[in-house]
Write a protein that holds these residues in place. Sequence first.
Motif, PDB file in Angstrom:
ATOM      1  N   VAL A 299     -11.557 -24.924 -10.053  1.00  8.79           N
ATOM      2  CA  VAL A 299     -11.821 -24.370 -11.383  1.00  8.79           C
ATOM      3  C   VAL A 299     -11.106 -23.038 -11.592  1.00  8.79           C
ATOM      4  O   VAL A 299     -10.949 -22.580 -12.730  1.00  8.79           O
ATOM      5  CB  VAL A 299     -13.339 -24.196 -11.604  1.00  8.79           C
ATOM      6  N   SER A 300     -10.678 -22.402 -10.502  1.00  5.82           N
ATOM      7  CA  SER A 300      -9.979 -21.116 -10.628  1.00  5.82           C
ATOM      8  C   SER A 300      -8.573 -21.287 -11.183  1.00  5.82           C
ATOM      9  O   SER A 300      -7.962 -20.306 -11.630  1.00  5.82           O
ATOM     10  CB  SER A 300      -9.915 -20.420  -9.263  1.00  5.82           C
ATOM     11  N   ILE A 301      -8.046 -22.521 -11.157  1.00  5.46           N
ATOM     12  CA  ILE A 301      -6.698 -22.779 -11.654  1.00  5.46           C
ATOM     13  C   ILE A 301      -6.778 -23.124 -13.141  1.00  5.46           C
ATOM     14  O   ILE A 301      -7.333 -24.152 -13.520  1.00  5.46           O
ATOM     15  CB  ILE A 301      -6.022 -23.925 -10.876  1.00  5.46           C
ATOM     16  N   ARG A 302      -6.240 -22.241 -13.948  1.00  6.53           N
ATOM     17  CA  ARG A 302      -6.246 -22.446 -15.405  1.00  6.53           C
ATOM     18  C   ARG A 302      -5.372 -23.638 -15.782  1.00  6.53           C
ATOM     19  O   ARG A 302      -4.303 -23.815 -15.254  1.00  6.53           O
ATOM     20  CB  ARG A 302      -5.721 -21.175 -16.085  1.00  6.53           C
ATOM     21  N   ASN A 303      -5.873 -24.443 -16.692  1.00  5.01           N
ATOM     22  CA  ASN A 303      -5.114 -25.591 -17.206  1.00  5.01           C
ATOM     23  C   ASN A 303      -4.582 -26.437 -16.043  1.00  5.01           C
ATOM     24  O   ASN A 303      -3.374 -26.593 -15.863  1.00  5.01           O
ATOM     25  CB  ASN A 303      -3.962 -25.118 -18.094  1.00  5.01           C
ATOM     26  N   TYR A 304      -5.505 -26.979 -15.272  1.00  3.95           N
ATOM     27  CA  TYR A 304      -5.168 -27.646 -14.020  1.00  3.95           C
ATOM     28  C   TYR A 304      -4.200 -28.816 -14.206  1.00  3.95           C
ATOM     29  O   TYR A 304      -3.286 -29.010 -13.394  1.00  3.95           O
ATOM     30  CB  TYR A 304      -6.447 -28.143 -13.336  1.00  3.95           C
ATOM     31  N   ALA A 305      -4.344 -29.598 -15.264  1.00  3.73           N
ATOM     32  CA  ALA A 305      -3.469 -30.754 -15.481  1.00  3.73           C
ATOM     33  C   ALA A 305      -2.018 -30.323 -15.628  1.00  3.73           C
ATOM     34  O   ALA A 305      -1.118 -30.935 -15.046  1.00  3.73           O
ATOM     35  CB  ALA A 305      -3.925 -31.533 -16.717  1.00  3.73           C
ATOM     36  N   LEU A 306      -1.781 -29.262 -16.401  1.00  5.85           N
ATOM     37  CA  LEU A 306      -0.411 -28.761 -16.569  1.00  5.85           C
ATOM     38  C   LEU A 306       0.119 -28.196 -15.253  1.00  5.85           C
ATOM     39  O   LEU A 306       1.278 -28.407 -14.904  1.00  5.85           O
ATOM     40  CB  LEU A 306      -0.378 -27.678 -17.648  1.00  5.85           C
ATOM     41  N   PHE A 307      -0.748 -27.502 -14.516  1.00  4.85           N
ATOM     42  CA  PHE A 307      -0.373 -26.951 -13.219  1.00  4.85           C
ATOM     43  C   PHE A 307       0.123 -28.050 -12.279  1.00  4.85           C
ATOM     44  O   PHE A 307       1.177 -27.931 -11.658  1.00  4.85           O
ATOM     45  CB  PHE A 307      -1.583 -26.230 -12.598  1.00  4.85           C
ATOM     46  N   VAL A 308      -0.633 -29.133 -12.193  1.00  2.41           N
ATOM     47  CA  VAL A 308      -0.278 -30.235 -11.296  1.00  2.41           C
ATOM     48  C   VAL A 308       0.997 -30.930 -11.774  1.00  2.41           C
ATOM     49  O   VAL A 308       1.895 -31.239 -10.970  1.00  2.41           O
ATOM     50  CB  VAL A 308      -1.435 -31.245 -11.202  1.00  2.41           C
ATOM     51  N   LEU A 309       1.082 -31.186 -13.063  1.00  2.00           N
ATOM     52  CA  LEU A 309       2.221 -31.931 -13.598  1.00  2.00           C
ATOM     53  C   LEU A 309       3.534 -31.206 -13.353  1.00  2.00           C
ATOM     54  O   LEU A 309       4.553 -31.831 -13.025  1.00  2.00           O
ATOM     55  CB  LEU A 309       2.027 -32.178 -15.095  1.00  2.00           C
ATOM     56  N   THR A 310       3.542 -29.869 -13.464  1.00  2.00           N
ATOM     57  CA  THR A 310       4.774 -29.119 -13.249  1.00  2.00           C
ATOM     58  C   THR A 310       5.220 -29.135 -11.786  1.00  2.00           C
ATOM     59  O   THR A 310       6.359 -28.782 -11.488  1.00  2.00           O
ATOM     60  CB  THR A 310       4.603 -27.651 -13.707  1.00  2.00           C
ATOM     61  N   GLY A 311       4.327 -29.533 -10.897  1.00  2.00           N
ATOM     62  CA  GLY A 311       4.723 -29.724  -9.505  1.00  2.00           C
ATOM     63  C   GLY A 311       5.129 -31.154  -9.205  1.00  2.00           C
ATOM     64  O   GLY A 311       6.107 -31.408  -8.503  1.00  2.00           O
ATOM     65  N   LEU A 312       4.383 -32.103  -9.773  1.00  2.00           N
ATOM     66  CA  LEU A 312       4.632 -33.519  -9.498  1.00  2.00           C
ATOM     67  C   LEU A 312       6.018 -33.972  -9.952  1.00  2.00           C
ATOM     68  O   LEU A 312       6.659 -34.782  -9.278  1.00  2.00           O
ATOM     69  CB  LEU A 312       3.568 -34.379 -10.182  1.00  2.00           C
ATOM     70  N   ILE A 313       6.481 -33.477 -11.091  1.00  2.00           N
ATOM     71  CA  ILE A 313       7.781 -33.888 -11.609  1.00  2.00           C
ATOM     72  C   ILE A 313       8.880 -33.600 -10.600  1.00  2.00           C
ATOM     73  O   ILE A 313       9.744 -34.442 -10.324  1.00  2.00           O
ATOM     74  CB  ILE A 313       8.084 -33.158 -12.934  1.00  2.00           C
ATOM     75  N   PHE A 314       8.828 -32.401 -10.018  1.00  2.00           N
ATOM     76  CA  PHE A 314       9.894 -31.997  -9.106  1.00  2.00           C
ATOM     77  C   PHE A 314       9.711 -32.614  -7.713  1.00  2.00           C
ATOM     78  O   PHE A 314      10.692 -32.838  -7.008  1.00  2.00           O
ATOM     79  CB  PHE A 314       9.967 -30.470  -9.045  1.00  2.00           C
ATOM     80  N   TRP A 315       8.465 -32.865  -7.331  1.00  2.69           N
ATOM     81  CA  TRP A 315       8.264 -33.582  -6.069  1.00  2.69           C
ATOM     82  C   TRP A 315       8.823 -34.989  -6.165  1.00  2.69           C
ATOM     83  O   TRP A 315       9.438 -35.488  -5.217  1.00  2.69           O
ATOM     84  CB  TRP A 315       6.787 -33.634  -5.681  1.00  2.69           C
TER      85      TRP A 315
END
Length: 250
Positions: free
Chosen positions: A50-66
Amino acid sequence: MKSDPRVIRSLVAKDFKLKYKQSVLGFFWGLITPLVFLLIFTTVFSHAFVSIRNYALFVLTGLIFWQFFSNATNQSIQSFIRNAGIIKTINIPIHHFPLAAVVNEVAALLLSFIPFTILMLFFGLDPSWHFILLLPAVFLFALTTYGLGMALGVLNIYLRDVSILWNTIAPALFYLSPIAYDDSIVPERYLPLIKSNPLYHFFGVFRDILYANTVPSLTSWGIITGIALVAYIAGRTVLHKLDKGIISNL
């Protein structure tokens, strides 16, 4: 031998057609995989982190490059063996094959940004001029991937266990990369391990641009530039040292 852009374009086109041959969804498979991971992470971890703001966007910006890194390294490692017939019969600079594999995945990455940008806007992406900085960041990431893929690809010619070993290491590397979490949840004693992963620094730059909407620091640019140069030099060095025995071992 010098690179020939015409040959590289031909190899890229061949790899693209071969990759999606007899596939109904074709290119769209590259979009489905990160979306599946996004669904899993947001369902399982969004309440835990919950400490990560806007978690879905946070994850997506990593998944694309992975997704790019995973596909490009796997394609590069297999590029020599997959093109053994061509290598044995046509005088083409051998480094063209992993290069074509990476260029092919860069093209897929850039195309995927069209639907993913729409999705990221839905999740709260705030577009700004900072996005132009993705171009040098992606270039350095691709150069790193090219160098690593070339080195592993050459070693895989001599010892086919290399590709199997990489398929074992890659999932561990995924979880050592800050894709589903950030530094705040990592115990301090483990941070040096996480930061020793070169992908950590690239994901940090991508997140600064897309998620935090800020300009990455000069230190961050210096680190990823150094990583890219080391990876490229290492790849070309391995290729040069083992070049003479490649054809006989294919």
